[in-house]
Design a protein around this motif. Structure first.
Motif, PDB file in Angstrom:
ATOM      1  N   LYS A   1       0.834  -1.209   0.000  1.00 54.76           N
ATOM      2  CA  LYS A   1       0.000   0.000   0.000  1.00 54.76           C
ATOM      3  C   LYS A   1       0.867   1.257   0.000  1.00 54.76           C
ATOM      4  CE  LYS A   1      -1.411   2.229   3.398  1.00 54.76           C
ATOM      5  NZ  LYS A   1      -1.918   2.727   4.677  1.00 54.76           N
TER       6      LYS A   1
ATOM      7  N   ASN B   1      -5.851   5.726  -6.872  1.00 54.65           N
ATOM      8  CA  ASN B   1      -6.822   5.880  -5.777  1.00 54.65           C
ATOM      9  C   ASN B   1      -7.608   4.599  -5.560  1.00 54.65           C
ATOM     10  OD1 ASN B   1      -6.190   8.536  -5.158  1.00 54.65           O
ATOM     11  ND2 ASN B   1      -7.689   9.398  -6.590  1.00 54.65           N
ATOM     12  N   THR B   2      -8.033   3.999  -6.677  1.00 52.73           N
ATOM     13  CA  THR B   2      -8.804   2.759  -6.584  1.00 52.73           C
ATOM     14  C   THR B   2      -7.963   1.629  -5.993  1.00 52.73           C
ATOM     15  OG1 THR B   2     -10.129   3.400  -8.508  1.00 52.73           O
ATOM     16  CG2 THR B   2     -10.123   1.078  -7.912  1.00 52.73           C
TER      17      THR B   2
ATOM     18  N   ILE C   1      -5.294   1.863  -4.063  1.00 48.39           N
ATOM     19  CA  ILE C   1      -4.982   2.122  -2.647  1.00 48.39           C
ATOM     20  C   ILE C   1      -6.186   1.794  -1.779  1.00 48.39           C
ATOM     21  CG2 ILE C   1      -4.488   3.960  -0.980  1.00 48.39           C
ATOM     22  CD1 ILE C   1      -2.798   5.273  -3.216  1.00 48.39           C
ATOM     23  N   LYS C   2      -7.373   2.192  -2.223  1.00 49.92           N
ATOM     24  CA  LYS C   2      -8.582   1.900  -1.462  1.00 49.92           C
ATOM     25  C   LYS C   2      -8.797   0.391  -1.354  1.00 49.92           C
ATOM     26  CE  LYS C   2     -13.553   2.751  -1.357  1.00 49.92           C
ATOM     27  NZ  LYS C   2     -14.713   3.358  -2.077  1.00 49.92           N
ATOM     28  N   ASP C   3      -8.601  -0.320  -2.479  1.00 55.29           N
ATOM     29  CA  ASP C   3      -8.762  -1.782  -2.466  1.00 55.29           C
ATOM     30  C   ASP C   3      -7.751  -2.426  -1.513  1.00 55.29           C
ATOM     31  OD1 ASP C   3     -10.760  -1.514  -4.303  1.00 55.29           O
ATOM     32  OD2 ASP C   3      -9.538  -2.097  -6.039  1.00 55.29           O
ATOM     33  N   LYS C   4      -6.507  -1.918  -1.522  1.00 57.23           N
ATOM     34  CA  LYS C   4      -5.470  -2.492  -0.672  1.00 57.23           C
ATOM     35  C   LYS C   4      -5.787  -2.241   0.799  1.00 57.23           C
ATOM     36  CE  LYS C   4      -2.434  -4.266  -2.068  1.00 57.23           C
ATOM     37  NZ  LYS C   4      -2.203  -5.724  -2.318  1.00 57.23           N
ATOM     38  N   GLU C   5      -6.297  -1.040   1.124  1.00 54.86           N
ATOM     39  CA  GLU C   5      -6.656  -0.720   2.519  1.00 54.86           C
ATOM     40  C   GLU C   5      -7.778  -1.626   3.002  1.00 54.86           C
ATOM     41  OE1 GLU C   5      -5.516   4.052   2.666  1.00 54.86           O
ATOM     42  OE2 GLU C   5      -7.546   3.418   2.124  1.00 54.86           O
ATOM     43  N   GLU C   6      -8.756  -1.867   2.136  1.00 56.49           N
ATOM     44  CA  GLU C   6      -9.860  -2.757   2.515  1.00 56.49           C
ATOM     45  C   GLU C   6      -9.356  -4.180   2.711  1.00 56.49           C
ATOM     46  OE1 GLU C   6     -12.670  -2.243  -0.582  1.00 56.49           O
ATOM     47  OE2 GLU C   6     -13.456  -0.320   0.185  1.00 56.49           O
TER      48      GLU C   6
END
Length: 698
Positions: free
Chosen positions: A29, A655-656, A658-663
């Motif tokens: 991430k 952005n997509t 990073i968001k997927d990785k955080e989830e």
């Protein structure tokens, strides 16, 4: 989210264990965040660079293509006290004569000093809140009105005894003139909004009280402009003009009098039209007269309503959208037929009324056709009465105007100017240029490329000289290269920047381990190298240098910048990123080339047309190439050198990701915490069982 228990039973540091287990995902991430940050910085770097390129392209480079940028003129005058002059590129070179006959002036009225009736303290000072009725001389005025005329607009102002000074000023302003009251000097000041004869104003009285009011307010002077207004009615007051007045009455009467023949013909025309309509209706086989026609219409309307009752709405209209095509066509045809019947009946009734009203004023010829009857006593009597009324109305109106004029002339002749009032008339400026007369409502003239601002009248002519402005053209070229050099150095500096290999944007944890100065230097190292070896930037820079170094053929001879003493330094003599920078020989502000002969200025003096054509063509080549590079594509916007659309898409993709990785990291943390919680729960139960067994053996 599962309950996250610490290692109470196992003694393990659960949080550290989970953090370690997902650390690999966090690194992934962080790498995505760093890549996004680098892309964001690159976008900013390109925006700044593109702005500089675009400003040069639309500004100095675009202007350099036009011959008018170099075709500059300057003008001088033999006596600068008479006028100030300047010349545009289309001004005629040579000498011209100027004579100033008159200067423009703004209509102005400085009111006479006024005073108020003494107040309880004995003060006679007039202020903005002082009522007009309290001003000296206004107490005998019971009404009256004024007229303000300016720029074709006329406004009446009633003298209201309760009106105060500020309110009176507001009314003057609303009428279109500038007005103020100076309490220190106890005077009104009134002026036109613009200078010039046609923009002058007048303040005139509409009655005797109005004249008294103007005088008492310090605003009355017998000036030429106001006298023009008074003269419009003053001529009627002279008894010697009785014959002229009678002639005026007769002329006005003749314009509006009604002729017997005209009235008779009007009746005949109406009668003939009505008879024609009635004849047409009567000749129709379907018509046997008015009542049968009405009966048929009522019958048709009843059948129509019954036929389409199922389509009728509450408001009485019909919903044709529910009809099929055949029904709709029949509905429209029958509806039009009914409307036609209604129109014919109304036309018949109206025509019959016309016939009834005009039958006494017409007669019939031998064929029974209606014709005018000008001998009819009714027509003659009616016309005579109408003409007498018109004649009397005209006479009464003009007689009233004469009576009014007599009264106003007597009042005007007897009244004196307000004490201390001064009126300056609005006037036009008049000049003679080469013997031709020009008029302006200001002191500024624009004539065939010359701008002339006159400041003083003169009895003798002065000389205006217009010539090419070599210094201004030289400065234009110098400014062009100043901007070009700044841009090309910025482009080369960014392209040739030192490598930032090994440097990546810092995470929050990494920044905390460094000082602010260290963070700033670290990030600067990365930002300075964002456009290093960028192919788009390098291609644009190389193209500009190549085109600037190209030759232009003029009249069979080839010229380059070097022909005009404009060149770059040698490769080894140039400073870092200055190999594309141009220097003008003889430029006193350039230490590199100041000592050389000034070829550019010499060429401007000897052959300006060649200089103009060369720089115009050279600039056009650079402009066209740069414009093509900034055309809109699928990857870039209009007037954009870099792929801004593509970068925006990449940024959105980061952005997509990073968001997927955080989830994903959150899900993995929950997964590991769930496992550790189950283990802690099992250990707790085991410990409880062991404690119970120990109790049995103790």
């Amino acid at each position: 989210m599962p309950i996250r228990l610490s290692g109470l039973s196992s003694g393990m540091d659960t949080e550290s264990l989970v953090k370690a287990l997902v650390s690999g995902y966090n690194v992934q991430k962080d790498n995505l965040v760093k890549a996004r940050t680098r892309l964001e910085w690159k976008q900013d770097a390109w925006k700044t660079m593109n702005t500089s390129i675009y400003n040069f392209y639309k500004g100095r480079l675009s202007a350099a293509r036009l011959s008018k940028t170099y075709n500059l003129k300057k003008a001088s005058i033999s006596n600068s006290n008479i006028a100030k002059v300047s010349a545009a590129s289309n001004a005629v070179t040579g000498s011209q004569t100027l004579k100033v006959t008159n200067l423009a002036a703004m209509g102005y009225l400085t009111g006479g000093k006024i005073s108020a009736k003494p107040d309880k303290d004995g003060s006679t000072k007039v202020t903005g809140s002082t009522k007009l009725s309290d001003i000296t001389g206004m107490d005998s005025i019971t009404g009256g009105s004024l007229s303000v005329a300016i720029d074709g607009k006329r406004t009446d102002i009633n003298i209201d005894k309760d009106l105060n000074v500020n309110q009176f000023i507001a009314k003057l302003k609303d009428a279109g003139i500038s007005a103020s009251f100076d309490e220190g000097n106890q005077r009104f000041f009134v002026s036109a909004a613009k200078s010039g004869k046609d923009h002058d104003f007048s303040i005139t009285a509409n009655d005797a009280d109005g004249l008294k009011a103007l005088q008492s307010l310090g605003l009355f002077t017998k000036n030429d402009k106001d006298r023009e207004e008074y003269n419009k009615w003053a001529s009627y007051a002279d008894a010697a003009n009785a014959d002229e007045l009678a002639a005026v009455k007769q002329a006005e009467y003749e314009k509006v009098e009604v002729k017997v023949e005209d009235r008779a013909q009007a009746y005949a025309d109406k009668y003939n039209d009505a008879i024609a309509i009635m004849d047409r209706i009567a000749s129709d086989d379907t018509w046997a007269g008015l009542q049968p026609a009405k009966d048929k219409l009522n019958q048709d309307k009843t059948e129509f309503d019954n036929k389409y009752a199922s389509f009728k709405k509450a408001d009485g209209s019909y919903d044709t959208s529910k009809m099929n095509e055949t029904q709709r066509k029949e509905f429209e045809a029958e509806s039009k037929a009914i409307s036609a019947q209604e129109s014919n009946i109304k036309l018949y009734e109206d025509s019959k009324k016309t016939v009834d009203a005009t039958k006494d004023y017409v007669k019939f010829d031998k064929d029974g056709k209606a014709i005018a009857n000008p001998e009819d006593a009714k027509i003659i009597a009616e016309v005579q009465l109408e003409n007498e009324n018109l004649k009397q109305s005209i006479s009464d109106r003009l007689d009233a105007k004469v009576a009014y004029s007599v009264q106003m002339k007597a009042a005007y002749d007897s009244i004196q100017d307000s004490d201390g009032a001064v009126r300056i008339k609005g006037d036009d400026a008049i000049i003679e240029l080469n013997g031709a007369t020009f008029v302006s409502n200001t002191n500024n003239f624009s004539i065939n490329g010359l701008t002339i601002q006159v400041t003083e009248k003169t009895d003798t002519a002065v000389t205006i000289t217009t010539e090419a402005d070599i210094d201004a053209v030289y400065d234009n070229i110098k400014e062009f290269f100043k901007e070009y050099n700044t841009l090309i150095m910025a482009m080369d500096t960014a392209y040739n920047a030192d490598s930032s290999k090994g440097y990546e944007p810092l995470t929050s944890e990494e920044k905390e381990a460094m000082t602010d100065d260290e963070v700033e230097k670290w990030e600067k190292k990365i930002k300075d190298a964002l456009l290093r070896k960028d192919s788009t930037l390098g291609g644009a820079s190389s193209a500009m240098k190549t085109l600037m170094n190209s030759a232009i053929e003029i009249n069979g001879k080839k010229y380059s910048l070097a022909s005009f003493g404009i060149k770059t330094q040698g490769y080894f003599d140039s400073g870092k990123n200055e190999k594309g920078v141009y220097h003008i020989d003889g430029d006193p502000d350039d230490t590199v080339s100041a000592g050389n002969d000034d070829k550019l200025k010499a060429m401007l003096a000897s052959d300006p047309d060649v200089v103009i054509e060369f720089f115009s063509k050279l600039s056009t080549k650079v402009y066209d190439d740069l414009g093509k590079r900034m055309n809109s594509t699928k990857l870039s916007s209009m007037y954009t050198l870099y792929n801004d659309k593509q970068m925006a898409t990449e940024y959105s993709s980061y952005n997509t990701k990073i968001k997927d990785k955080e989830e994903y990291i959150t899900r993995m943390e929950d997964y590991y915490y769930k496992k550790f919680t189950a283990m802690e729960t099992a250990l707790a139960k085991l410990n409880q069982t062991q404690t119970s067994l120990s109790g049995f053996f103790s």
